[in-house]
Motif scaffolding. Sequence first.
Motif, short mmCIF file in Angstrom:
data_model
loop_
_atom_site.label_atom_id
_atom_site.label_comp_id
_atom_site.label_asym_id
_atom_site.label_seq_id
_atom_site.Cartn_x
_atom_site.Cartn_y
_atom_site.Cartn_z
N GLU A 260 48.48 45.05 36.02
CA GLU A 260 48.34 44.89 37.46
C GLU A 260 47.66 43.59 37.87
O GLU A 260 47.93 43.06 38.95
CB GLU A 260 47.52 46.05 38.05
N GLU A 296 48.73 37.69 49.14
CA GLU A 296 48.41 39.12 49.10
C GLU A 296 48.40 39.64 47.66
O GLU A 296 47.51 40.39 47.25
CB GLU A 296 49.44 39.90 49.92
N THR A 297 49.39 39.22 46.86
CA THR A 297 49.51 39.68 45.48
C THR A 297 48.36 39.18 44.61
O THR A 297 47.77 39.94 43.83
CB THR A 297 50.86 39.22 44.87
N THR A 299 45.41 38.14 45.68
CA THR A 299 44.15 38.72 46.16
C THR A 299 43.99 40.14 45.65
O THR A 299 42.89 40.55 45.23
CB THR A 299 44.12 38.69 47.69
N ARG A 300 45.06 40.92 45.66
CA ARG A 300 45.00 42.29 45.15
C ARG A 300 44.62 42.29 43.67
O ARG A 300 43.76 43.08 43.23
CB ARG A 300 46.34 42.99 45.33
N ARG A 303 40.96 41.53 43.21
CA ARG A 303 40.09 42.66 43.57
C ARG A 303 40.08 43.72 42.49
O ARG A 303 39.03 44.31 42.18
CB ARG A 303 40.56 43.26 44.90
N SER A 341 34.80 41.55 45.30
CA SER A 341 34.83 42.90 44.76
C SER A 341 33.57 43.21 43.95
O SER A 341 33.00 44.30 44.06
CB SER A 341 36.08 43.07 43.89
#
Length: 392
Positions: A260, A296-297, A299-300, A303, A341
């Motif tokens: 991920e 977005e990808t 950053t995800r 985190r 995070s």
Amino acid sequence: MALTQGTSAGAILELVRSGQVRTRRELQDLTGISRSTLSLRMSQLVGAGYLREAGQVAGATGRPARILSFDEAGQLVLAVDLGATHAHLAVIDAGGQIIAEASSEIKIDAGPDEVLRNVTKRLFELLSRSNRHLSEVAGVGVGIPGPVRFSTQRPNQPPLMPGWHDHPVAERLSDSLGVPVFVDNDANLMGLGEMRERHPSSPSVLFVKVGTGIGAGVILRGEPERGISGGAGDIGHIRMVGDEYTRQCTCGAIGCLATEASGGAIARTLKESGTSVESTSDVARLLAAGDAHAIETVTRAGRLLGDVLATSVALLNPEVLVLGGAITATGDYFLNAVRDSIFARTVPLATRELVITTSGLGSDAAVHGARHMVIEQTFSAEAVDGRLAAVG
């Protein structure tokens, strides 16, 4: 106060290498060794090319004292940084001067025979290109993208490396090159290089490599913490909790962090959505262009990694956390997401003095780590004394 032990030639070399002494007088004062014994030890070390005496101590009174120094330029290390898809090789001297280096594409899953044969060939080519000889090489340091049982110098169940488990990597290369070879996990070497070169006063450094997979090097009191079987820092295979994590990892499990949050996972996610992406450099290009889906990808992923690292930070309370590997090419999006995070999921005590940064050595981090590993192994007191005894 004079020491009562540690007066062998190897122990004397360690004192000079570490900077604890600079002159013969300081050696005598520290060790209590007699002048005649010191003269014998120095003759051995200078004759073997380990030490030299040059210059004078500034401001010395009486007879000028000559400065003792480890002959860094005369001791070469061959450094090999193997990734899942790349190899970075270098000829570097003991002082850290890179004399020659080269990179090439490889497939680590092609197996040890093909990869090590190619590595041996490239190392000979690098030596020839730099006009240096194998007789000048103190040793070879190899970093691989998987756990290494350091006591045996062999890979230990590396998920990205089918066919490599328990393979005699060090023995194979040593037989081909005729010099000592030492093997460790690549993140350990990167962390060691980063700590020694960029954060030498830090008592603890956590280095996280984010590339095709994810791995961490835990450096405590200046040395890698490898764990019992070489598995320390193998955070890429920590399982994520949640029904949305359904991808199978190279280790066979479902929902590992690396599926991920790694550079490979980011590129794959974008590609599956229809974006033209083949590598982390393509991801960096999209970020620079302000692509919303790429931002977005990334950053995800940052985190998710930060969620896992928050536990590591709480457990180890390190002074420095360094992000390295291909992901650093993506700029601040990933770094900021990791930082946010970690700070959100830990108490201020754990992070008040924590520095979170990207690698200052970049692609050379493992090269410098390999250098430090080889020099410390080949020029330990025991190793030096053994070689001197062997030659009489």
